[in-house]
Design a protein around this motif. Structure first.
Motif, short mmCIF file in Angstrom:
data_model
loop_
_atom_site.label_atom_id
_atom_site.label_comp_id
_atom_site.label_asym_id
_atom_site.label_seq_id
_atom_site.Cartn_x
_atom_site.Cartn_y
_atom_site.Cartn_z
N ALA A 145 -84.38 -102.10 -46.25
CA ALA A 145 -83.34 -102.75 -47.05
C ALA A 145 -82.06 -101.91 -47.07
CB ALA A 145 -83.84 -102.96 -48.49
N GLU A 146 -82.22 -100.59 -47.11
CA GLU A 146 -81.04 -99.72 -47.10
C GLU A 146 -80.33 -99.79 -45.75
OE1 GLU A 146 -81.56 -95.45 -47.60
OE2 GLU A 146 -80.20 -95.56 -49.32
N GLN A 147 -81.10 -99.95 -44.66
CA GLN A 147 -80.50 -100.13 -43.34
C GLN A 147 -79.65 -101.40 -43.31
OE1 GLN A 147 -80.55 -98.32 -40.37
NE2 GLN A 147 -81.35 -96.65 -41.62
N ILE A 148 -80.17 -102.45 -43.93
CA ILE A 148 -79.41 -103.71 -43.99
C ILE A 148 -78.14 -103.52 -44.80
CG2 ILE A 148 -79.46 -106.07 -44.91
CD1 ILE A 148 -82.44 -106.16 -44.21
N MET A 149 -78.24 -102.78 -45.94
CA MET A 149 -77.07 -102.54 -46.78
C MET A 149 -76.01 -101.73 -46.04
SD MET A 149 -77.45 -103.93 -49.81
CE MET A 149 -76.28 -103.02 -50.78
N ALA A 150 -76.47 -100.87 -45.13
CA ALA A 150 -75.51 -100.07 -44.35
C ALA A 150 -74.69 -100.96 -43.41
CB ALA A 150 -76.26 -99.00 -43.55
N ILE A 151 -75.29 -102.09 -42.99
CA ILE A 151 -74.59 -103.03 -42.10
C ILE A 151 -73.68 -103.94 -42.91
CG2 ILE A 151 -74.90 -104.92 -40.47
CD1 ILE A 151 -77.59 -103.62 -39.72
N SER A 152 -74.21 -104.47 -44.02
CA SER A 152 -73.44 -105.39 -44.85
C SER A 152 -73.92 -105.30 -46.29
CB SER A 152 -73.58 -106.83 -44.35
OG SER A 152 -72.94 -107.73 -45.24
N THR A 153 -73.00 -105.03 -47.20
CA THR A 153 -73.36 -104.92 -48.62
C THR A 153 -73.33 -106.27 -49.33
OG1 THR A 153 -71.06 -104.43 -49.19
CG2 THR A 153 -72.52 -102.56 -48.77
N SER A 154 -72.81 -107.31 -48.64
CA SER A 154 -72.69 -108.63 -49.26
C SER A 154 -73.92 -109.47 -48.93
CB SER A 154 -71.42 -109.33 -48.77
OG SER A 154 -71.28 -110.59 -49.38
N VAL A 155 -75.00 -109.24 -49.68
CA VAL A 155 -76.24 -109.98 -49.46
C VAL A 155 -76.21 -111.27 -50.28
CG1 VAL A 155 -78.76 -109.87 -49.56
CG2 VAL A 155 -77.44 -107.79 -49.13
N PRO A 156 -76.40 -112.44 -49.65
CA PRO A 156 -76.30 -113.73 -50.38
C PRO A 156 -77.50 -114.02 -51.27
CG PRO A 156 -76.90 -114.13 -48.11
CD PRO A 156 -76.66 -112.64 -48.22
N VAL A 157 -77.64 -113.24 -52.34
CA VAL A 157 -78.73 -113.48 -53.31
C VAL A 157 -78.10 -114.04 -54.57
CG1 VAL A 157 -80.57 -112.46 -54.65
CG2 VAL A 157 -80.10 -111.58 -52.38
N HIS A 158 -78.17 -115.36 -54.74
CA HIS A 158 -77.67 -116.00 -55.96
C HIS A 158 -78.26 -117.41 -55.99
CE1 HIS A 158 -74.85 -118.14 -53.32
NE2 HIS A 158 -74.57 -116.96 -52.77
N GLY A 159 -77.77 -118.22 -56.89
CA GLY A 159 -78.24 -119.61 -56.96
C GLY A 159 -79.59 -119.79 -57.61
N LEU A 160 -80.09 -118.75 -58.29
CA LEU A 160 -81.41 -118.87 -58.91
C LEU A 160 -81.37 -119.28 -60.38
CD1 LEU A 160 -83.14 -115.76 -57.33
CD2 LEU A 160 -84.01 -118.07 -57.21
N GLU A 161 -80.18 -119.30 -60.95
CA GLU A 161 -80.08 -119.61 -62.37
C GLU A 161 -80.53 -121.05 -62.65
OE1 GLU A 161 -79.49 -117.30 -64.57
OE2 GLU A 161 -79.25 -115.90 -62.91
N GLY A 162 -81.43 -121.19 -63.61
CA GLY A 162 -81.89 -122.52 -64.02
C GLY A 162 -83.03 -123.07 -63.19
#
Length: 643
Positions: free
Chosen positions: A53-70
């Motif tokens: 996961a840290e390797q992925i963050m090194a490539i891009s910090t903008s991970v599309p984790v949202h849309g879970l509300e409700g």
């Protein structure tokens, strides 16, 4: 693992800091329920996963984790015979869209994070559901084109409402009603169109009164002329609502048919949120992946307490090869407590699958239990002193400890008589080590340093102290015991070296000259004022001491009175360098200072010159055995000479 350990070591604060990096409520809930694992394979897998996961963050910090509300409440509402609301379908569509973005995001990350990117394949695409939602739901409501019937009904509604408004406008503009109206505004009450009529003209306008003004001077009436139009409008609205429910039920059926796919997708996305929150936190504290083992090996290099930030002083220590117990000594506020808490907290973090702020090559052991006795455990409710409550806690630690336990003890044995506290501390350390625990303890007792030096498996450590600044450096040195620095600090602050020399003699029973450490003659002359004594007072004191020494001379066999209890005893031997005598009292030999003794009858008055005092001071068995061995050798007989 228990809440006492988590609270004492600030593990809950770590979870709060970690939670700040989660983007969803469900992700924060996962972090709140996070507990350390004791399974070595699972911990290694968690650390490997976080590394990806840290390797992925090194490539891009903008991970599309949202849309879970409700989404949780949406899933709870399924299969209950009730259709979902339009806003819930909008949220579900946002979630499905987010899943699609995550799939595209992970597509090119397989080469650096095969495991983490592979999780995305557990999310099935649901194109039919997504297309139907976007076709039927728009702007938080059901779209006109969701069905042909709904489009037809809404067109009729528009026409009927226009007719109704036009009829109402004709009435308020008519000269027939002009004098009766309060104003020329058309309003609505309970979804029906009304006009405002003056109270005194109620009989002039036929229709139903649906409301009254606050003053009662105005009546809001639905005229008979437009009532028929209103009824037709209500029927059309009823038809519209029935058609909307039909469409919502159809969409709800689609959602229920895909429920398991949606739940799996939600779980996967929450896991991604949880995982990338850990990665973000690792980057925030400069955390590193460490090796883990079940061999009691702790090897920390440049370790920092994660809550201290830039104020943290790097800690380096190694345990488990071969020593399993570290005893840390040093001055107050020198960092002893922070050191052992750092080890405990970093162990909890690693067993929770988190990276820790250390240098490369660090290693942590995995423990089933981490037991601590740190801080003031005074309990007013239980009427326990600090010492008593801590002993109660240590008793529980002794019960729970096994060979897979990390035990952290702060200021062991403090809060009671120093002699007894030291003995108790040594016994506790010895027993915990015998039970196989990895042990870190802090203490002020110099005797504990000697204990650690003399026992295999123990190693001393000390906190450095800068005598130039009179400030601790908070650095831990392994391999030697620390000092309280009381003598060095006193000398630095201006106490005469002769006083410190005396203090050293009393404390360590050895001579040490401190005068060479003071090189400033002017300063030394100023210090002399501390030890100058009035000559007359010194002469009187010397005379008194001389008289006391003359009176306080006793011989073997002297009968003496012991104060303050006024017991009788017989002098056995003495005095030592401190003026103490061994006195036999009721068959037991005890030590008393000469100041507590008063001559009652001298031995010369009680016994002849050649009297054998063994009769008084030795046991019958001792004398009998000694007599036999003085005549001949006798096998099987031994004699222990009494002091």
């Amino acid at each position: 693992m228990n809440n006492h350990t988590f609270t004492t070591l600030d593990f809950f604060k770590i979870k709060e800091a970690l939670s700040a990096h989660a983007l969803t409520g469900a992700g924060k809930a996962w972090i709140a329920s996070l507990i350390p694992s004791t399974n070595l394979k699972q911990i290694r897998a968690l650390l490997d996963e976080l590394a990806e996961a840290e390797q992925i963050m090194a490539i891009s910090t903008s991970v599309p984790v949202h849309g879970l509300e409700g989404i949780d409440s949406l899933l709870e509402g399924l299969n209950k015979g009730v259709a979902l609301r339009p806003d819930q379908f909008s949220r579900l569509y946002d979630f499905l869209d987010c899943c699609g973005k995550m799939k595209r995001f992970m597509k090119d990350k397989e080469y650096v994070a095969p495991r983490v990117s592979g999780y995305i394949y557990s999310i099935d695409e649901m194109p039919v559901l997504a297309e139907e939602i976007i076709r039927c739901i728009r702007h938080g409501g059901v779209d006109d084109y969701a069905s042909k019937e709904l489009l037809k009904i809404r067109k009729q509604l528009t026409i009927q409402e226009e007719r109704l408004k036009e009829k109402a406008q004709q009435m308020v503009r008519s000269n027939k009603y002009k004098a009766y109206l309060q104003d020329h505004i058309i309003s609505q009450r309970e979804g029906r169109y009304v006009i405002s009529v003056k109270k005194e003209y109620r009989a002039k306008v036929k229709g139903a009164v649906l409301d009254t003004s606050a003053s009662g001077s105005t009546l809001f009436i639905e005229p008979e002329e437009i009532a028929t139009f209103s009824e037709q409008l209500l029927w059309l609205k009823s038809d519209e609502e029935a058609e909307i429910q039909k469409i919502l039920s159809y969409l709800t059926g689609l959602v229920e048919a895909n429920e398991q796919k949606i739940r799996l997708a939600v779980e996967t996305m929450v896991h991604y949120d949880f995982l990338f929150a850990k990665a973000k936190y690792a980057r925030a504290i400069n955390g590193k992946k460490v090796l883990v083992n079940e061999s009691h090996v702790i090897n920390l290099k440049g370790a920092k307490h994660p809550l201290l930030g830039s104020k943290a002083v790097p800690l380096t220590l190694a345990l488990g090869s071969p020593e399993n117990a570290l005893v840390i000594t040093g001055p107050n506020t020198g960092g002893k407590t922070v050191s052992i808490k750092t080890v405990g907290l970093l162990t909890l973090m690693v067993q929770s699958g988190l990276f820790i702020p250390v240098s490369e090559g660090s290693e942590i052991a995995v423990y089933q239990k981490i037991l601590v006795d740190i801080g003031d455990g005074q309990s007013i409710l239980d009427n326990l002193s600090t010492f008593s409550s801590r002993i109660v806690n240590i008793i529980e630690i002794l019960k729970e400890t096994n060979d897979r336990t990390l035990v952290l003890l702060d200021e062991l044995g403090s809060g009671t008589d120093p002699g007894e506290g030291m003995g108790l501390a040594a016994a506790i350390l010895e027993q915990l080590y015998a039970k196989g625990a990895t042990l870190l303890a802090t203490t002020h007792y110099s005797e504990i340093k000697d204990f650690a030096n003399q026992h295999d498996g123990f190693i001393n450590g000390s906190m450095e102290f800068d005598l130039d600044t009179l400030q601790p450096t908070y650095r831990l040195t392994i391999g030697k015991g620390g000092k309280s620095q009381a003598f060095a600090i006193a000398l630095k602050l201006g106490m005469h070296p002769e006083l410190i020399k005396r203090a050293h003699r009393i404390t360590y029973r050895e001579e040490k000259d401190y005068s060479d450490l003071v090189t400033d003659n002017r300063r030394l002359i100023e210090m002399e004022r501390q030890i100058i004594v009035n000559r007359h007072q010194q002469r009187v004191k010397n005379e008194m001491n001389g008289a006391a020494k003359e009176v306080a001379s006793f011989n073997m066999g002297d009968n003496v009175v012991i104060s303050p209890g006024n017991e009788y005893g017989i002098i056995y031997k003495g005095p030592d360098e401190l003026g103490n005598y061994i006195v036999q009292v009721k068959g037991e030999k005890k030590k008393y200072n000469h100041k507590c003794l008063e001559l009652k009858i001298a031995a010369s008055e009680l016994y002849p010159p050649d009297y054998d005092f063994d009769i008084v001071f030795k046991s019958k068995e001792y004398r009998k055995t000694d007599k036999i061995l003085s005549k001949r050798h006798e096998s099987g007989i031994t004699i222990e000479y009494e002091e």
